[in-house]
Design an enzyme around this catalytic site. Structure first.
Site, PDB file in Angstrom:
ATOM      1  N   SER A 292     -46.591  12.342  13.113  1.00  0.00           N
ATOM      2  CA  SER A 292     -46.421  11.200  12.414  1.00  0.00           C
ATOM      3  C   SER A 292     -46.817  11.568  10.899  1.00  0.00           C
ATOM      4  O   SER A 292     -47.633  12.572  10.740  1.00  0.00           O
ATOM      5  CB  SER A 292     -47.157  10.092  12.994  1.00  0.00           C
TER       6      SER A 292
ATOM      7  N   TYR B 140     -55.477   7.230  15.502  1.00  0.00           N
ATOM      8  CA  TYR B 140     -53.903   7.441  15.294  1.00  0.00           C
ATOM      9  C   TYR B 140     -53.794   8.784  14.258  1.00  0.00           C
ATOM     10  O   TYR B 140     -53.226   9.448  14.825  1.00  0.00           O
ATOM     11  CB  TYR B 140     -53.102   6.256  14.827  1.00  0.00           C
TER      12      TYR B 140
END
Length: 269
Positions: A153, A166
């Site tokens: 990501s 995350y």
């Protein structure tokens, strides 16, 4: 001169998280699976939700492709071994692995985050990719080489995320990709990472996505165009195919240019 081709005819690929939850658009795993099948690959569609994987299989077979589904939890070594074995038992080889499973995970800063949820998030987002590679690499070696694509990501490339888990886990995926590329190059196995930006998928849609928030996400890039799972899937298919034969250890943002700038130029945003 070597022939460079995207064609994956006769190759076998595993995609984890190959289903897509109900909603608008398509998930990254389903899009990657369909595009790999269109390039000629046979697909092992792994997902924890069998109905979602079955929908992907039907879409592939409706276009004349070939796929099987395997229900499993990629945080469990035995399930990972079984996913790999299913493809080898069906088609006798393995050529590509797409590590697509990931979650948003534990919320909060280091001060706020629940340690048990933190550990589970790392297990899903990082350890699962190691486990799948553990069982996939030997089969790729037997096949004479292959390709692994890990889904990271843009959150793993820059700061600014409201939660610690995350971006930490996705940053680990980035450097895990580089390390794996070195480890497995001798076997002709290329390992690359795709880092999606603000793509709009059913998973994103399910996360309290308002029209205002969706528009703000679209505008957080140079191109000012909303991305989809198909954009991510196209990058995955490229990195699994012959046109990327000279690429390994690469970290590829698919983000409409969001990570290319510190702030939007005047006139944008």
């Amino acid at each position: 001169m070597d022939t460079i081709t995207e064609n994956l005819q006769g190759k076998v690929a595993i995609v984890t998280g190959a289903g897509s939850r109900p909603g608008e658009g398509v998930g990254n795993g389903r899009a990657a699976s369909i595009l790999l099948a269109r390039a000629g690959a046979k697909l092992v569609l792994a997902d924890a939700v069998p109905e979602w994987a079955e929908d992907t299989r039907r879409m592939i077979e409706a276009e004349g492709g070939e796929a099987i589904t395997v229900t499993g939890d990629v945080t469990k070594p035995e399930d990972c071994r079984r996913i790999v074995a299913a493809g080898v038992e069906r088609w006798g080889r393995l050529d590509a692995l797409v590590n697509n499973v990931g979650i948003g995970g534990a919320q909060g800063t280091a001060e706020e985050v629940d340690p048990a949820e933190w550990a589970q998030g790392l297990l899903v987002n990082v350890t699962s990719m190691m486990l799948m590679a553990k069982y996939a690499v030997p089969e790729m070696r037997k096949a004479g080489g292959g390709a692994i694509v890990n889904i990271g990501s843009v959150a793993g490339l820059k700061g600014g995320h409201p939660s610690l888990l995350y971006p930490t886990s996705k940053g680990a995926v980035v450097n895990m990709t580089r390390a794996m590329a070195v480890h497995h190059a001798k076997d002709g196995i290329r390992v690359n990472c795709v880092c999606p930006g603000m793509v709009y998928t059913p998973m994103v849609q399910a996360n309290a996505m308002t029209p205002e928030k969706r528009e703000a996400r679209r505008r957080r890039s140079i191109l000012q165009v909303e991305g989809s799972g198909w954009d991510v899937g196209a990058a995955v298919a490229f990195l699994c195919g012959g046109n990327s034969r000279w690429m390994t250890g690469a970290i590829v943002p698919v983000d409409a240019g969001a990570t290319a700038i510190a702030a939007l130029p005047s006139g944008l945003g």
